[in-house]
Design a protein around this motif. Structure first.
Motif, PDB file in Angstrom:
ATOM      1  N   LYS A  14      -1.916   9.966 -11.777  1.00 60.51           N
ATOM      2  CA  LYS A  14      -0.524   9.535 -11.894  1.00 60.51           C
ATOM      3  C   LYS A  14       0.393  10.637 -12.432  1.00 60.51           C
ATOM      4  CE  LYS A  14      -1.972   4.756 -12.523  1.00 60.51           C
ATOM      5  NZ  LYS A  14      -1.964   3.547 -13.389  1.00 60.51           N
ATOM      6  N   VAL A  15      -0.189  11.784 -12.775  1.00 65.29           N
ATOM      7  CA  VAL A  15       0.595  12.881 -13.346  1.00 65.29           C
ATOM      8  C   VAL A  15       1.205  13.718 -12.231  1.00 65.29           C
ATOM      9  CG1 VAL A  15       0.566  14.928 -14.807  1.00 65.29           C
ATOM     10  CG2 VAL A  15      -0.883  12.968 -15.381  1.00 65.29           C
ATOM     11  N   GLU A  16       2.506  13.954 -12.328  1.00 67.71           N
ATOM     12  CA  GLU A  16       3.227  14.851 -11.426  1.00 67.71           C
ATOM     13  C   GLU A  16       3.747  16.020 -12.253  1.00 67.71           C
ATOM     14  OE1 GLU A  16       3.595  14.574  -8.202  1.00 67.71           O
ATOM     15  OE2 GLU A  16       3.257  12.483  -7.675  1.00 67.71           O
ATOM     16  N   VAL A  17       3.470  17.242 -11.808  1.00 70.43           N
ATOM     17  CA  VAL A  17       3.918  18.442 -12.533  1.00 70.43           C
ATOM     18  C   VAL A  17       4.786  19.266 -11.588  1.00 70.43           C
ATOM     19  CG1 VAL A  17       3.212  20.424 -13.903  1.00 70.43           C
ATOM     20  CG2 VAL A  17       1.752  18.387 -13.837  1.00 70.43           C
ATOM     21  N   PRO A  18       6.078  18.924 -11.502  1.00 71.82           N
ATOM     22  CA  PRO A  18       6.950  19.683 -10.587  1.00 71.82           C
ATOM     23  C   PRO A  18       7.268  21.058 -11.147  1.00 71.82           C
ATOM     24  CG  PRO A  18       8.240  18.112 -11.848  1.00 71.82           C
ATOM     25  CD  PRO A  18       6.799  17.855 -12.205  1.00 71.82           C
ATOM     26  N   LYS A  19       7.602  21.966 -10.279  1.00 73.23           N
ATOM     27  CA  LYS A  19       8.170  23.236 -10.705  1.00 73.23           C
ATOM     28  C   LYS A  19       9.598  22.993 -11.176  1.00 73.23           C
ATOM     29  CE  LYS A  19       5.483  26.045  -7.451  1.00 73.23           C
ATOM     30  NZ  LYS A  19       5.543  26.995  -6.299  1.00 73.23           N
ATOM     31  N   VAL A  20      10.143  23.924 -11.949  1.00 74.35           N
ATOM     32  CA  VAL A  20      11.537  23.794 -12.363  1.00 74.35           C
ATOM     33  C   VAL A  20      12.411  23.763 -11.114  1.00 74.35           C
ATOM     34  CG1 VAL A  20      13.457  24.878 -13.586  1.00 74.35           C
ATOM     35  CG2 VAL A  20      11.148  24.925 -14.564  1.00 74.35           C
ATOM     36  N   GLY A  21      13.262  22.748 -11.022  1.00 74.29           N
ATOM     37  CA  GLY A  21      14.083  22.564  -9.833  1.00 74.29           C
ATOM     38  C   GLY A  21      13.419  21.711  -8.781  1.00 74.29           C
ATOM     39  N   GLY A  22      12.152  21.350  -9.020  1.00 78.05           N
ATOM     40  CA  GLY A  22      11.422  20.513  -8.077  1.00 78.05           C
ATOM     41  C   GLY A  22      11.716  19.037  -8.284  1.00 78.05           C
ATOM     42  N   SER A  23      11.571  18.255  -7.220  1.00 77.99           N
ATOM     43  CA  SER A  23      11.934  16.843  -7.240  1.00 77.99           C
ATOM     44  C   SER A  23      10.763  15.951  -6.859  1.00 77.99           C
ATOM     45  CB  SER A  23      13.097  16.564  -6.293  1.00 77.99           C
ATOM     46  OG  SER A  23      14.257  17.300  -6.660  1.00 77.99           O
ATOM     47  N   ILE A  24      10.809  14.729  -7.371  1.00 76.96           N
ATOM     48  CA  ILE A  24       9.833  13.695  -7.054  1.00 76.96           C
ATOM     49  C   ILE A  24      10.619  12.440  -6.685  1.00 76.96           C
ATOM     50  CG2 ILE A  24       8.040  12.203  -8.023  1.00 76.96           C
ATOM     51  CD1 ILE A  24       7.434  14.594  -9.944  1.00 76.96           C
ATOM     52  N   SER A  25      10.227  11.785  -5.633  1.00 75.39           N
ATOM     53  CA  SER A  25      10.897  10.560  -5.192  1.00 75.39           C
ATOM     54  C   SER A  25      10.008   9.360  -5.467  1.00 75.39           C
ATOM     55  CB  SER A  25      11.238  10.623  -3.707  1.00 75.39           C
ATOM     56  OG  SER A  25      12.171  11.646  -3.444  1.00 75.39           O
ATOM     57  N   ARG A  26      10.621   8.313  -6.019  1.00 78.34           N
ATOM     58  CA  ARG A  26       9.911   7.061  -6.301  1.00 78.34           C
ATOM     59  C   ARG A  26      10.748   5.849  -5.900  1.00 78.34           C
ATOM     60  NH1 ARG A  26       6.361   9.821  -6.120  1.00 78.34           N
ATOM     61  NH2 ARG A  26       4.716  10.301  -7.615  1.00 78.34           N
TER      62      ARG A  26
END
Length: 234
Positions: free
Chosen positions: A222-234
Motif C-alpha cells: 500500500k506504500v507509494e513513494v513518488p518522486k518529487v513532482g510525481g503524482s498518484i491518482s486515487r
C-alpha cells in the motif's frame, strides 16, 4: 483525486471541486522542483497548514496574495498570517472541523511544536501543531499527519475518521523515523494508500524512504513513494 508530492511535507491535492496546497514550502526547500510551481498554484482554491514552522508555512503569504486562495490554519497561526496580509482566512483549532465547499478539514492532534522566531530573536508561539483530516464529498478521506511522533490516540483518529490515504512523516530527528512511522500506520490505521514525506530535503533528516518501506511488512503493498513532482491518482 490527484495527489502530487512537492518535496518535504508539501502536497498538491486536486479534486473535481478543489485545488489544495498543504504546507507549501517552496522557497528554500532543497528538494522542491521549481518547474512544478506554476502547476501547483494555477487555479488554487485553498492552502492548508499543519503548523507554524517555516518549512511548512513556506510561501503561504505570497501564494495567497497571488491566487486569492483561502488559507486554513489554527487560530494563532491564522492571526499571525492576517497580520502579514492574508485576507481570505478560515481559522480553526484542535478538534474543530471547517466546511469548505466540496470538502471539510478537521484539525487533529500532532506531537510537535509550532513557533516563529522574528528578526529580533524572539520566539512567537503559533498555536498547537496539528494533523489535518480531509473529508471529500466523492473522494477518499485523506489524513496529513503534519510533523509528529507516534501517539496512541491515533487509534481514535482512525475510529472517528477512517482515513483511506495517509501522508506520513518519516524523516526522523524532527518527526518519527521510518520504523516508528511504519508501526503507527500498521497498529492504528487501515490505509489503502500510504505516502511518506518529510524526508529527502535537509541533510540532517533521512534521505530516502527505505527504512519506512522495509518496516511496512503487512502494508508494504500500500506504500507509494513518488518522486518529487510525481503524482498518484486515487
Amino acid at each position: 483525486m490527484k495527489i502530487t508530492w512537492l518535496g518535504h511535507s508539501a502536497f498538491h491535492i486536486e479534486t473535481g471541486k478543489a485545488k489544495i496546497l498543504i504546507d507549501p514550502f517552496f522557497t528554500g526547500n532543497p528538494s522542491f522542483d521549481e518547474s512544478t510551481r506554476r502547476d501547483a498554484t494555477a487555479g488554487l482554491t485553498h492552502i492548508l497548514l499543519t503548523h507554524g514552522h517555516g518549512d511548512h508555512v513556506g510561501d503561504t503569504v505570497k501564494i495567497a496574495k497571488e491566487t486569492g486562495a483561502t488559507v486554513v490554519a489554527n487560530f494563532d497561526l491564522g492571526m499571525w498570517l492576517a497580520h502579514k496580509g492574508v485576507t481570505k482566512l478560515e481559522p480553526g483549532n484542535t478538534g474543530g472541523t471547517i466546511h469548505l465547499g466540496g470538502f471539510s478539514a478537521t484539525f487533529v492532534n500532532a506531537l510537535h511544536s509550532s513557533a516563529h522566531i522574528s528578526e529580533d530573536g524572539v520566539s512567537h508561539s503559533l498555536g498547537n501543531a496539528n494533523g489535518l483530516v480531509l473529508h471529500f464529498d466523492d473522494e477518499p478521506t485523506l489524513y496529513h499527519m503534519g510533523d509528529t511522533d507516534i501517539f496512541s490516540d491515533m487509534a481514535l483518529i482512525n475510529e472517528l475518521h477512517q482515513p483511506e490515504i495517509g501522508l506520513v512523516p518519516i524523516g526522523d530527528r524532527f518527526t518519527m523515523g521510518g520504523a516508528v512511522a511504519a508501526l503507527a500506520c500498521q497498529r492504528f490505521f487501515k490505509f489503502g494508500t500510504v505516502i511518506p514525506c518529510h524526508y529527502g530535503s535537509f541533510p540532517i533528516i533521512d534521505q530516502t524512504a527505505d527504512t519506512f518501506v522495509a518496516a511496512m511488512d503487512e502494508m508494504k503493498g500500500k506504500v507509494e513513494v513518488p518522486k518529487v513532482g510525481g503524482s498518484i491518482s486515487r
